[in-house]
Design a protein around this motif. Structure first.
Motif, PDB file in Angstrom:
ATOM      1  N   ASN A  15     -83.348 153.672  52.765  1.00 39.93           N
ATOM      2  CA  ASN A  15     -82.176 152.800  52.957  1.00 39.93           C
ATOM      3  C   ASN A  15     -81.059 153.519  53.717  1.00 39.93           C
ATOM      4  N   LEU A  43     -85.660 150.589  61.560  1.00 36.14           N
ATOM      5  CA  LEU A  43     -84.382 150.987  60.951  1.00 36.14           C
ATOM      6  C   LEU A  43     -83.679 152.095  61.715  1.00 36.14           C
ATOM      7  N   VAL A  93     -79.249 148.486  64.064  1.00 38.52           N
ATOM      8  CA  VAL A  93     -79.463 148.019  62.696  1.00 38.52           C
ATOM      9  C   VAL A  93     -78.149 148.032  61.911  1.00 38.52           C
ATOM     10  N   ILE A  95     -76.425 148.571  58.741  1.00 40.18           N
ATOM     11  CA  ILE A  95     -76.757 149.304  57.515  1.00 40.18           C
ATOM     12  C   ILE A  95     -76.332 148.535  56.260  1.00 40.18           C
ATOM     13  N   LEU A  98     -78.897 145.936  55.620  1.00 35.79           N
ATOM     14  CA  LEU A  98     -80.115 146.586  55.136  1.00 35.79           C
ATOM     15  C   LEU A  98     -79.994 146.907  53.654  1.00 35.79           C
TER      16      LEU A  98
END
Ligand code: ADP
Ligand code: MG
Length: 240
Positions: free
Chosen positions: A48, A65, A70, A72, A75
């Motif tokens: 992650n 990722l 991306v 975060i 995510l």
């Protein structure tokens, strides 16, 4: 759901992850076991992006990722994480711990967030604690709140890093029971744990990690009954 290829992570000159390949399918429960210092936490943290991988690729729900585009925050909403030390907000009540991020980050209405939080507290058996502060709860209760809090964001996968390691022995069972129920509901889970009973009973696949690589993986039956790698055999001899 998650496709990890040749993942490397170094801290300075210390290469902690030395090329990890792993696929996690939707609904799968993957348990990671291995000695202390083998890179298990670093691996979860790379998933992650709490740690930035040095090399390799992580695809999650079709997105790379490590791509700079991306988001975060998005995510992390989709990957719930539960740590060894609960990490609840100490000055918020149990209910507020569950509603604050859905309201602030996901822009849910307070009413909807509260309704979902109460359902989750019921699910982890803590409805009566909604008005209490974390310090008024036992460790096992705090960890169940932490699980409910992660679930309040409607994650697609849950990552657990030794969720029962900081608990007194009599509280381990109540937390594992919540995790088992979650697995049975079909949640995708990646769990680092030393609870071999849980690994054997609940996981679809067991990964044995040592010295920054996956030394062996297989069904719980394969790993616990006929481990092939001498390192796995040695580790299991020590912990079982
Ligand atoms: P495990 O969870 O299997 O016990 P970790 O992933 O926590 O292993 O640690 C693996 C190695 O990485 C250890 O040698 C540890 O000292 C090192 N390490 C972990 N995090 C950091 C960090 N933030 N900075 C430097 N070294 C780290
Ligand atoms: Mg660790």
């Amino acid at each position: 759901m998650i496709n990890i290829k040749n993942l490397h992570k170094s801290f300075g000159k210390n290469e902690v992850l030395k090329g990890i390949d792993l696929e996690v399918k939707t609904g799968e429960v993957v348990v990671i076991i291995g000695p202390s210092g083998s890179g298990k936490s670093t691996f979860l943290r790379c998933l992650n992006l709490l740690e930035q991988p040095t090399d390799g690729s992580i695809e999650f729900e079709g997105k790379n990722l490590l791509d700079k585009s991306v988001n975060i925050d998005e995510l992390r909403q989709k990957m719930g994480m539960v740590f060894q030390n609960f990490n609840l907000f100490p000055h918020k009540t149990v209910l507020e711990n569950l509603t604050i991020s859905p309201i602030k980050v996901k822009k849910e209405s307070p009413e909807a967030a509260k309704k979902k939080a109460l359902a989750l507290l019921e699910q982890v058996g803590l409805s009566e604690k909604q008005g209490n502060y974390p310090s008024q709860l036992s460790g096992g209760q705090q960890q169940r709140v932490a699980i409910a809090r992660a679930l309040a964001m409607n994650p697609d996968v849950m990552l657990f890093d030794e969720p029962t390691s900081a608990l007194d022995p009599e509280m381990v069972g109540e937390v594992l029971a919540v995790m088992k129920a979650l697995a049975e509901e079909g949640m995708t889970m990646v769990v680092v744990t030393h609870e071999m009973g849980f690994a054997r009973e609940v996981s679809d696949r067991v990964i044995f990690m040592d010295a920054g690589v996956i030394q062996e993986e297989g069904t719980p039956e394969e790993i616990f009954s006929q481990p092939k790698n001498p390192r796995t055999q040695d580790f299991l001899r020590k912990v079982l």
